[in-house]
Each structure stands twice: as structure tokens, then as C-alpha cells.
Enzyme design. Structure first.
Site, PDB file in Angstrom:
ATOM      1  N   ASP A  69     -19.639  32.589 -26.303  1.00 11.80           N
ATOM      2  CA  ASP A  69     -20.876  32.004 -27.138  1.00 11.80           C
ATOM      3  C   ASP A  69     -20.393  30.656 -27.673  1.00 11.80           C
ATOM      4  O   ASP A  69     -21.504  29.785 -28.021  1.00 11.80           O
ATOM      5  CB  ASP A  69     -20.632  32.901 -28.542  1.00 11.80           C
ATOM      6  N   GLY A  70     -19.115  30.096 -27.748  1.00 10.79           N
ATOM      7  CA  GLY A  70     -18.791  28.898 -28.233  1.00 10.79           C
ATOM      8  C   GLY A  70     -19.585  27.829 -27.200  1.00 10.79           C
ATOM      9  O   GLY A  70     -20.194  26.738 -27.744  1.00 10.79           O
ATOM     10  N   ASN A 143     -26.905  29.734 -35.348  1.00  8.89           N
ATOM     11  CA  ASN A 143     -26.178  30.903 -35.746  1.00  8.89           C
ATOM     12  C   ASN A 143     -26.346  30.765 -37.257  1.00  8.89           C
ATOM     13  O   ASN A 143     -27.115  31.608 -38.006  1.00  8.89           O
ATOM     14  CB  ASN A 143     -24.847  31.063 -35.415  1.00  8.89           C
ATOM     15  N   GLU A 144     -25.523  29.736 -37.798  1.00  7.17           N
ATOM     16  CA  GLU A 144     -25.606  29.671 -39.289  1.00  7.17           C
ATOM     17  C   GLU A 144     -24.968  28.283 -39.748  1.00  7.17           C
ATOM     18  O   GLU A 144     -24.432  27.301 -38.982  1.00  7.17           O
ATOM     19  CB  GLU A 144     -24.617  30.650 -39.815  1.00  7.17           C
ATOM     20  N   ASP A 173     -15.483  32.033 -51.811  1.00  7.23           N
ATOM     21  CA  ASP A 173     -14.674  30.971 -50.701  1.00  7.23           C
ATOM     22  C   ASP A 173     -15.976  30.153 -49.753  1.00  7.23           C
ATOM     23  O   ASP A 173     -15.492  29.305 -48.978  1.00  7.23           O
ATOM     24  CB  ASP A 173     -13.834  32.075 -49.565  1.00  7.23           C
ATOM     25  N   ALA A 185     -22.766  36.984 -36.059  1.00  4.24           N
ATOM     26  CA  ALA A 185     -21.798  36.333 -36.166  1.00  4.24           C
ATOM     27  C   ALA A 185     -20.833  35.927 -37.301  1.00  4.24           C
ATOM     28  O   ALA A 185     -20.443  37.053 -37.843  1.00  4.24           O
ATOM     29  CB  ALA A 185     -22.094  34.767 -35.498  1.00  4.24           C
ATOM     30  N   ALA A 187     -22.085  35.756 -40.352  1.00  6.86           N
ATOM     31  CA  ALA A 187     -22.511  36.477 -41.464  1.00  6.86           C
ATOM     32  C   ALA A 187     -22.182  37.967 -41.252  1.00  6.86           C
ATOM     33  O   ALA A 187     -22.044  38.751 -42.208  1.00  6.86           O
ATOM     34  CB  ALA A 187     -24.071  36.499 -41.388  1.00  6.86           C
ATOM     35  N   PHE A 188     -22.013  38.569 -40.053  1.00  6.81           N
ATOM     36  CA  PHE A 188     -21.661  39.785 -39.916  1.00  6.81           C
ATOM     37  C   PHE A 188     -20.438  39.929 -40.479  1.00  6.81           C
ATOM     38  O   PHE A 188     -20.069  41.052 -41.151  1.00  6.81           O
ATOM     39  CB  PHE A 188     -21.749  40.110 -38.409  1.00  6.81           C
ATOM     40  N   SER A 189     -19.544  39.139 -40.168  1.00  7.83           N
ATOM     41  CA  SER A 189     -18.068  39.267 -40.556  1.00  7.83           C
ATOM     42  C   SER A 189     -17.940  39.165 -42.207  1.00  7.83           C
ATOM     43  O   SER A 189     -16.905  39.718 -42.652  1.00  7.83           O
ATOM     44  CB  SER A 189     -17.299  38.125 -39.742  1.00  7.83           C
TER      45      SER A 189
END
Length: 307
Positions: A69-70, A143-144, A173, A185, A187-189
């Protein structure tokens, strides 16, 4: 009809990606499709080498990305302004944005040659950083966009805002402002919801917030999200990360605004969106290894009877 052109790019740190890229480029060339590669990545007989940048994908029918994905997020930086769809081959870990696995390379090339693919738009986020009433920086993300603390040992203090109205103050944080694509991505974590890509929305997800009210939130795609840094002696400095690639150091008291991006990112899919047979649900099951044993479902005949 003019000459078809495809840009092929690969994760240069993975020899498997470079081998796969040479294979893809060679097969496309053999099929009569002009191939571009990025200078310094890999060479292929007959391919045109171009510099990585805004113009790399200009006029290309597709950008094929070999990597994780990167690598796909990197390729989006030049496919987006060119309006060229991306199609990824996963050579990383999860590879949630990728459309094919390494064992599907031959099929991928055949489908590209036959133009047997669909293109879907993915929302992006445009980000503006303000300080003392002036614009300090502008950025974008697929993504974010994440406002994060700069020092591990300290939190940041923020006030979050939706559509020009203050909502809450958090010691945290960080704060993730995400698209539906990014919901699987960072946000899911951070505990955010999974949002199907065809849903148009923006997400705001706190990272380790010390507050009574700090849920992940889903708002209208027309909304404007803002994160204002509160200046306090005990708080950390902060940074803005867009897709984990583009970084902006934030001065004390900075304001970060996120809204729907003016330009989407185009993704090529080997299966048309919305068709019976899978789509995003199957992608979730496959990528996360979700247990679905025992599922019986409804037959199409049953579905017709109850329609």
C-alpha cells in the site's frame, strides 16, 4: 485510436517487486502497449524512462504498481493530477488497496490488454494549515491526515471542530481525519469504524484521548473538520502527516482544516464495483482472514422470491 501507454512502477527495496515489474512491462510491450518506467527503478527493453513527478503519468491509461500500500500511496502522488487510474499488485503485507496478488500477474496483464477493468473514484482529503490567520501549508491525502504529538512522553491538547462549531477538547496522542478508503488504515488501528468505499463521508478518530467524550465520528462529505492546537507548557509539539508520507511541522497554536478533496484518486478494479460476487466485503474477509465458515446465505432463487 492513439497509442496506449501504461506506467509501471515498483517498490525498489523489494527484488521480487522489480522482477514482477520487468515481467509486466515485457508482456505489455509484447502486446503493443507503450510502457513507461520511473528513472532509477528498473529497465525494460523498449520502455520509456521518465522522472518521478507531477507529469510522470500524464497521458497514461493506467499506472500499475508492484509493491504494498505504501508504494501505491506514493504512486497516487503523480497519478492523481494526471487523472490516471492506479492498479496495485500486492507484494507487501496486507495490501488492502491492491487489486491483484503475485500469482495473478498473468491474468492482470491480460485484463489490462483487453481493457477488462472498471474504474472507481476514491475520495481524498484536502488539508490547510493555518497560523496567526495566514495559510502556512496545504496538503492532501487519500487515506488520512493525522495531527500527532511530536514527543513521545507528552500529549497534545486540541479542540476539535465540525462545520465551524467547537465540539470537544481532548488531551490525546493525535487525531485522525480519514476518508472511507483510509478507514481500514490508521483510523482502523485507532478504533475507528470500517466504512465501505462507496459511502461518501469523512471520519474523525481520536488517538488515545483522555476525555469522557472521544468516540470515532462519521460526518457528511460536505463537512469541514478542524483541529486546533492549544498552547500549554505541559504539551508536546505536533506534526501533520498525510498518508504517512508528507509531513508538516505544526507551530504552537496551529489550526488544521480537512475537507473533501477537489481531486479524487482513481482505482482500477478487475471486477466492476457493485457486482454480485464480492467486492469490498470479500476483500475484508480475505485481507483480515475473517472467519466465515458455516455461512449459508440466501440463494438467488430465494432472493427473487422475497424481492
Amino acid at each position: 485510436m492513439g497509442q496506449r501507454t501504461v506506467l509501471v512502477t515498483a517498490h525498489t527495496g523489494k527484488e521480487s517487486a522489480l522482477r514482477s515489474a520487468r515481467l509486466v512491462a515485457g508482456r505489455l510491450t509484447a502486446a503493443g502497449i507503450a510502457v513507461r518506467t520511473l528513472a532509477g527503478e528498473f529497465s525494460s527493453p523498449g520502455a520509456e524512462h521518465v522522472q518521478a513527478g507531477q507529469d510522470a503519468a500524464e497521458g497514461a491509461e493506467l499506472v500499475i504498481v508492484l509493491g504494498g500500500d505504501g508504494a501505491l500511496l506514493r504512486a497516487a502522488e503523480f497519478s492523481r493530477p494526471a487523472g490516471a487510474p492506479l492498479i496495485g499488485v500486492n507484494l507487501g503485507h496486507v495490501g488492502f488497496l491492491a487489486e491483484a496478488e503475485p500469482d495473478g500477474l498473468a491474468d492482470l496483464v491480460e485484463r489490462v490488454v483487453a481493457r477488462d477493468y472498471a474504474v472507481e473514484e476514491r475520495m481524498t482529503i484536502d488539508v490547510t494549515v493555518r497560523g496567526n490567520g495566514t495559510i502556512l501549508a496545504s496538503a492532501w491525502a487519500l487515506n488520512e491526515a493525522t495531527v500527532e504529538k511530536a514527543a513521545r512522553e507528552r500529549m497534545i491538547e486540541v479542540i476539535i471542530e465540525v462545520d465551524g462549531r467547537p465540539l470537544s477538547r481532548w488531551g490525546c496522542d493525535g487525531v485522525v481525519c480519514s476518508t472511507p478508503t483510509g478507514s481500514t488504515a490508521y483510523a482502523f488501528s485507532a478504533g475507528g469504524p470500517v466504512v465501505w468505499p462507496e459511502v461518501e463521508a469523512l471520519l474523525m478518530v481520536p488517538i488515545s484521548a483522555h476525555a469522557l467524550f472521544a468516540p470515532p465520528m462519521v460526518v457528511s462529505p460536505r463537512s469541514v473538520l478542524a483541529v486546533e492546537l492549544i498552547v500549554a507548557p505541559e504539551t508536546s509539539g505536533a506534526v501533520l502527516w498525510c498518508d504517512g508520507r508528507r509531513k508538516v511541522d505544526l507551530p504552537p497554536g496551529a489550526r488544521v482544516e480537512a475537507r473533501r478533496g477537489a481531486l479524487p484518486v482513481l482505482l482500477a478494479r478487475l471486477q466492476a464495483p457493485g457486482t454480485r460476487g464480492g467486492g469490498f466485503t470479500d476483500r475484508l474477509v480475505a485481507k483480515f482472514g475473517l472467519p466465515v465458515a458455516g455461512w449459508r446465505g440466501r440463494t438467488w432463487e430465494d432472493a427473487g422470491e422475497h424481492a
